[in-house]
Design a protein around this motif. Structure first.
Motif, PDB file in Angstrom:
ATOM      1  N   GLN A   1       0.835  -1.201   0.000  1.00  0.00           N
ATOM      2  CA  GLN A   1       0.000   0.000   0.000  1.00  0.00           C
ATOM      3  C   GLN A   1       0.877   1.261   0.000  1.00  0.00           C
ATOM      4  O   GLN A   1       0.623   2.221  -0.745  1.00  0.00           O
ATOM      5  CB  GLN A   1      -0.936   0.008   1.212  1.00  0.00           C
ATOM      6  CG  GLN A   1      -1.912   1.183   1.200  1.00  0.00           C
ATOM      7  CD  GLN A   1      -2.778   1.225   2.445  1.00  0.00           C
ATOM      8  OE1 GLN A   1      -2.278   1.406   3.544  1.00  0.00           O
ATOM      9  NE2 GLN A   1      -4.086   1.044   2.260  1.00  0.00           N
ATOM     10  N   HIS A   2       1.914   1.254   0.809  1.00  0.00           N
ATOM     11  CA  HIS A   2       2.864   2.374   0.852  1.00  0.00           C
ATOM     12  C   HIS A   2       3.521   2.581  -0.519  1.00  0.00           C
ATOM     13  O   HIS A   2       3.643   3.717  -1.004  1.00  0.00           O
ATOM     14  CB  HIS A   2       3.927   2.100   1.920  1.00  0.00           C
ATOM     15  CG  HIS A   2       5.104   3.019   1.881  1.00  0.00           C
ATOM     16  ND1 HIS A   2       4.990   4.384   2.037  1.00  0.00           N
ATOM     17  CD2 HIS A   2       6.429   2.771   1.682  1.00  0.00           C
ATOM     18  CE1 HIS A   2       6.207   4.933   1.947  1.00  0.00           C
ATOM     19  NE2 HIS A   2       7.089   3.978   1.729  1.00  0.00           N
TER      20      HIS A   2
ATOM     21  N   PHE B   1      14.774  -1.103  -2.835  1.00  0.00           N
ATOM     22  CA  PHE B   1      13.360  -1.487  -2.727  1.00  0.00           C
ATOM     23  C   PHE B   1      13.053  -2.018  -1.331  1.00  0.00           C
ATOM     24  O   PHE B   1      12.032  -1.659  -0.729  1.00  0.00           O
ATOM     25  CB  PHE B   1      13.007  -2.554  -3.772  1.00  0.00           C
ATOM     26  CG  PHE B   1      11.709  -3.264  -3.474  1.00  0.00           C
ATOM     27  CD1 PHE B   1      10.493  -2.645  -3.689  1.00  0.00           C
ATOM     28  CD2 PHE B   1      11.698  -4.549  -2.934  1.00  0.00           C
ATOM     29  CE1 PHE B   1       9.294  -3.277  -3.401  1.00  0.00           C
ATOM     30  CE2 PHE B   1      10.522  -5.193  -2.635  1.00  0.00           C
ATOM     31  CZ  PHE B   1       9.307  -4.555  -2.869  1.00  0.00           C
ATOM     32  N   LYS B   2      13.919  -2.876  -0.819  1.00  0.00           N
ATOM     33  CA  LYS B   2      13.672  -3.456   0.500  1.00  0.00           C
ATOM     34  C   LYS B   2      13.564  -2.370   1.559  1.00  0.00           C
ATOM     35  O   LYS B   2      12.690  -2.425   2.437  1.00  0.00           O
ATOM     36  CB  LYS B   2      14.774  -4.460   0.865  1.00  0.00           C
ATOM     37  CG  LYS B   2      14.563  -5.110   2.228  1.00  0.00           C
ATOM     38  CD  LYS B   2      15.546  -6.238   2.502  1.00  0.00           C
ATOM     39  CE  LYS B   2      15.245  -6.875   3.861  1.00  0.00           C
ATOM     40  NZ  LYS B   2      16.090  -8.062   4.122  1.00  0.00           N
ATOM     41  N   LYS B   3      14.417  -1.374   1.500  1.00  0.00           N
ATOM     42  CA  LYS B   3      14.371  -0.286   2.484  1.00  0.00           C
ATOM     43  C   LYS B   3      13.052   0.478   2.388  1.00  0.00           C
ATOM     44  O   LYS B   3      12.428   0.792   3.405  1.00  0.00           O
ATOM     45  CB  LYS B   3      15.552   0.675   2.269  1.00  0.00           C
ATOM     46  CG  LYS B   3      16.902   0.092   2.652  1.00  0.00           C
ATOM     47  CD  LYS B   3      17.962   1.170   2.806  1.00  0.00           C
ATOM     48  CE  LYS B   3      18.287   1.839   1.510  1.00  0.00           C
ATOM     49  NZ  LYS B   3      19.449   2.768   1.614  1.00  0.00           N
ATOM     50  N   LEU B   4      12.627   0.759   1.178  1.00  0.00           N
ATOM     51  CA  LEU B   4      11.374   1.504   0.981  1.00  0.00           C
ATOM     52  C   LEU B   4      10.157   0.669   1.379  1.00  0.00           C
ATOM     53  O   LEU B   4       9.207   1.178   1.981  1.00  0.00           O
ATOM     54  CB  LEU B   4      11.250   1.937  -0.482  1.00  0.00           C
ATOM     55  CG  LEU B   4      12.279   2.958  -0.967  1.00  0.00           C
ATOM     56  CD1 LEU B   4      12.230   3.083  -2.485  1.00  0.00           C
ATOM     57  CD2 LEU B   4      12.043   4.306  -0.307  1.00  0.00           C
TER      58      LEU B   4
ATOM     59  N   ASN C   1       9.311   0.559   5.085  1.00  0.00           N
ATOM     60  CA  ASN C   1       9.105   1.862   5.704  1.00  0.00           C
ATOM     61  C   ASN C   1       7.678   1.965   6.248  1.00  0.00           C
ATOM     62  O   ASN C   1       7.009   2.988   6.141  1.00  0.00           O
ATOM     63  CB  ASN C   1       9.371   2.986   4.697  1.00  0.00           C
ATOM     64  CG  ASN C   1       9.538   4.336   5.351  1.00  0.00           C
ATOM     65  OD1 ASN C   1       9.760   4.433   6.561  1.00  0.00           O
ATOM     66  ND2 ASN C   1       9.400   5.393   4.574  1.00  0.00           N
ATOM     67  N   VAL C   2       7.214   0.871   6.825  1.00  0.00           N
ATOM     68  CA  VAL C   2       5.924   0.770   7.508  1.00  0.00           C
ATOM     69  C   VAL C   2       6.179  -0.009   8.801  1.00  0.00           C
ATOM     70  O   VAL C   2       7.186  -0.711   8.911  1.00  0.00           O
ATOM     71  CB  VAL C   2       4.864   0.037   6.647  1.00  0.00           C
ATOM     72  CG1 VAL C   2       4.561   0.821   5.373  1.00  0.00           C
ATOM     73  CG2 VAL C   2       5.315  -1.381   6.304  1.00  0.00           C
TER      74      VAL C   2
ATOM     75  N   THR D   1       7.592  -6.124  12.296  1.00  0.00           N
ATOM     76  CA  THR D   1       8.499  -6.814  13.209  1.00  0.00           C
ATOM     77  C   THR D   1       9.774  -7.152  12.445  1.00  0.00           C
ATOM     78  O   THR D   1       9.735  -7.412  11.235  1.00  0.00           O
ATOM     79  CB  THR D   1       7.870  -8.117  13.738  1.00  0.00           C
ATOM     80  OG1 THR D   1       7.506  -8.939  12.616  1.00  0.00           O
ATOM     81  CG2 THR D   1       6.613  -7.819  14.552  1.00  0.00           C
ATOM     82  N   PRO D   2      10.930  -7.159  13.109  1.00  0.00           N
ATOM     83  CA  PRO D   2      12.193  -7.447  12.422  1.00  0.00           C
ATOM     84  C   PRO D   2      12.182  -8.775  11.672  1.00  0.00           C
ATOM     85  O   PRO D   2      12.790  -8.889  10.604  1.00  0.00           O
ATOM     86  CB  PRO D   2      13.216  -7.450  13.558  1.00  0.00           C
ATOM     87  CG  PRO D   2      12.623  -6.543  14.596  1.00  0.00           C
ATOM     88  CD  PRO D   2      11.138  -6.765  14.519  1.00  0.00           C
ATOM     89  N   ARG D   3      11.476  -9.779  12.197  1.00  0.00           N
ATOM     90  CA  ARG D   3      11.489 -11.102  11.567  1.00  0.00           C
ATOM     91  C   ARG D   3      10.908 -11.069  10.154  1.00  0.00           C
ATOM     92  O   ARG D   3      11.294 -11.873   9.303  1.00  0.00           O
ATOM     93  CB  ARG D   3      10.718 -12.118  12.415  1.00  0.00           C
ATOM     94  CG  ARG D   3       9.225 -11.873  12.499  1.00  0.00           C
ATOM     95  CD  ARG D   3       8.477 -12.996  13.218  1.00  0.00           C
ATOM     96  NE  ARG D   3       8.597 -14.256  12.532  1.00  0.00           N
ATOM     97  CZ  ARG D   3       7.918 -14.596  11.438  1.00  0.00           C
ATOM     98  NH1 ARG D   3       7.079 -13.735  10.897  1.00  0.00           N
ATOM     99  NH2 ARG D   3       8.088 -15.779  10.891  1.00  0.00           N
ATOM    100  N   THR D   4       9.991 -10.148   9.891  1.00  0.00           N
ATOM    101  CA  THR D   4       9.354 -10.101   8.571  1.00  0.00           C
ATOM    102  C   THR D   4      10.343  -9.697   7.488  1.00  0.00           C
ATOM    103  O   THR D   4      10.187 -10.066   6.326  1.00  0.00           O
ATOM    104  CB  THR D   4       8.147  -9.148   8.602  1.00  0.00           C
ATOM    105  OG1 THR D   4       7.233  -9.588   9.613  1.00  0.00           O
ATOM    106  CG2 THR D   4       7.395  -9.138   7.272  1.00  0.00           C
ATOM    107  N   GLN D   5      11.386  -8.964   7.862  1.00  0.00           N
ATOM    108  CA  GLN D   5      12.347  -8.499   6.862  1.00  0.00           C
ATOM    109  C   GLN D   5      13.075  -9.644   6.157  1.00  0.00           C
ATOM    110  O   GLN D   5      13.553  -9.470   5.032  1.00  0.00           O
ATOM    111  CB  GLN D   5      13.378  -7.566   7.516  1.00  0.00           C
ATOM    112  CG  GLN D   5      12.813  -6.222   7.908  1.00  0.00           C
ATOM    113  CD  GLN D   5      13.916  -5.178   8.054  1.00  0.00           C
ATOM    114  OE1 GLN D   5      14.877  -5.156   7.294  1.00  0.00           O
ATOM    115  NE2 GLN D   5      13.771  -4.316   9.050  1.00  0.00           N
TER     116      GLN D   5
END
Length: 254
Positions: free
Chosen positions: A109-110, A138-141, A144-145, A148-152
């Motif tokens: 959505q962002h 792209f990953k950083k952008l 940007n919501v 939780t850290p695990r989702t990264q």
């Protein structure tokens, strides 16, 4: 095999596997369900995100993702209510769970509301022969919501020495205009010459047997080595050889 023999052999395998029959057993069938550009992008991105493990389970769970979004992924991403997100909590594919799914919807959505969509974000950081920086940015952008850290971990970072197989596969789907009906080729602002092979255990093993890759780990350094060799074979469309390497590994046990 000489260089010309290797090229002929791999070109033949590309022709064999880059056909519409490939779609039936591959997660690329998920974005093929849709006709609107944004639906195709979002469906492809989510299907690629969970594309590890048993292929039948990947496809089944990717269909489930679409069902949970009312089979209108773009509309769901833009217009969902909080109660709609609650329905996603039951989803699970291996270590990707409902909470991850919710974060991904919010990240998308962002991207679409504030950054002109997935194509624009990936296109703005492409380099002449690499999408690796683009994936990193792209990953950083995307994250940007609140998350939780695990989702990264569900989006790989090639600048952190990952081969980023799933994102590279997604980019192949969106960018390659193969005229064979497999890759969708809906992104016009990125050149197929910049794409990298979706390097996994199958393509990696075959590439080593053919002398295209010598590094033992399937990481970013191995991907750079393989990309260099594939660009010698076809500088304009190096990632077409993913069909040959994958087909030889999965369907022929090469």
């Amino acid at each position: 095999m000489t260089h010309s023999e290797l090229k002929s052999f791999l070109d033949e395998k590309v022709t064999q596997y880059n056909t519409r029959d490939f779609i039936d057993s591959d997660p690329v069938q998920i974005p093929h369900l849709f006709s609107q550009k944004e639906d195709i992008e979002i469906a492809g991105f989510l299907a690629a995100t969970i594309a590890w493990g048993n292929r039948k389970m990947i496809i089944k769970n990717a269909h489930r993702m679409m069902e949970l979004m009312g089979n209108t992924p773009y509309d769901f991403v833009l217009s969902h209510q909080e109660k709609d997100l609650n329905d996603l909590e039951s989803f699970v594919h291996r270590t990707f769970n409902g909470q991850d799914f919710i974060v991904f919807v919010k990240g998308l959505q962002h991207i679409y509301k504030n950054l002109n969509g997935l194509e624009a974000v990936f296109a703005q950081n492409q380099e002449p022969l690499s999408m690796q920086k683009s994936i990193h940015e792209f990953k950083k952008l995307f994250f940007n919501v609140p998350h939780t850290p695990r989702t990264q971990k569900h989006i790989s970072d090639p600048l952190n020495n990952s081969a980023a197989k799933r994102i590279n596969m997604f980019l192949r789907w969106m960018v390659r205009q193969d005229n064979k009906g497999v890759d969708l080729g809906i992104w016009k602002s990125i050149s197929a010459a910049t794409l990298s092979c979706p390097l996994d255990v199958h393509s990696g093993n075959v590439a080593r047997k053919l002398g295209l890759l010598h590094r033992k780990q399937n990481d970013a350094k191995a991907l750079a080595e393989l990309d260099t060799q594939l660009r010698i074979l076809d500088p304009n469309d190096p990632v077409k050889y993913d069909f040959a390497l994958f087909g030889l590994g999965v369907f022929e046990g090469f």
